[in-house]
Design a protein around this motif. Sequence first.
Motif, short mmCIF file in Angstrom:
data_model
loop_
_atom_site.label_atom_id
_atom_site.label_comp_id
_atom_site.label_asym_id
_atom_site.label_seq_id
_atom_site.Cartn_x
_atom_site.Cartn_y
_atom_site.Cartn_z
N ALA A 25 -77.61 91.63 120.82
CA ALA A 25 -77.16 92.23 122.07
C ALA A 25 -75.76 92.80 121.94
CB ALA A 25 -77.21 91.20 123.20
N VAL A 26 -74.87 92.08 121.27
CA VAL A 26 -73.50 92.55 121.08
C VAL A 26 -73.47 93.80 120.21
CG1 VAL A 26 -71.29 91.97 119.99
CG2 VAL A 26 -72.42 90.32 121.49
N THR A 28 -75.88 96.02 119.69
CA THR A 28 -76.47 97.19 120.35
C THR A 28 -75.60 97.67 121.50
OG1 THR A 28 -77.85 95.76 121.72
CG2 THR A 28 -78.84 96.64 119.72
N THR A 29 -74.93 96.76 122.21
CA THR A 29 -74.05 97.18 123.31
C THR A 29 -72.81 97.89 122.78
OG1 THR A 29 -74.81 95.30 124.63
CG2 THR A 29 -72.78 96.36 125.33
N ALA A 30 -72.31 97.44 121.65
CA ALA A 30 -71.14 98.08 121.05
C ALA A 30 -71.47 99.45 120.48
CB ALA A 30 -70.57 97.18 119.96
N GLY A 31 -72.74 99.74 120.31
CA GLY A 31 -73.13 101.04 119.81
C GLY A 31 -73.15 101.13 118.30
N SER A 34 -78.24 101.62 117.31
CA SER A 34 -78.97 102.02 118.51
C SER A 34 -80.45 101.76 118.28
CB SER A 34 -78.74 103.50 118.82
OG SER A 34 -79.41 104.31 117.91
N ASN A 40 -84.48 93.27 126.45
CA ASN A 40 -83.13 92.95 126.87
C ASN A 40 -82.69 91.72 126.08
OD1 ASN A 40 -80.76 92.35 128.14
ND2 ASN A 40 -81.56 92.74 130.20
N THR A 42 -79.87 90.14 125.73
CA THR A 42 -79.04 89.14 126.40
C THR A 42 -79.91 88.17 127.18
OG1 THR A 42 -77.27 90.76 126.59
CG2 THR A 42 -77.10 88.80 127.96
#
Length: 55
Positions: A25-26, A28-31, A34, A40, A42
């Motif tokens: 999650a971290v 993919t959220t940080a980019g 991708s 989801n 998280t």
Amino acid sequence: MARNSMLNNPKSLLVIVACICFAIAVVTTAGIISMDSKINWTNLGLFFGFLSFIV
């Protein structure tokens, strides 16, 4: 405590899976990575984390 007994414990495995989900999650959220998945990560990490406390 031997490593084998730690990996055979279901609670330890669930915590490890939860940490992996949070790490995905971290990332993919940080980019950094991708992914076009509908998962989801998280929420999945929270699910396995709470499941480890129940077991």
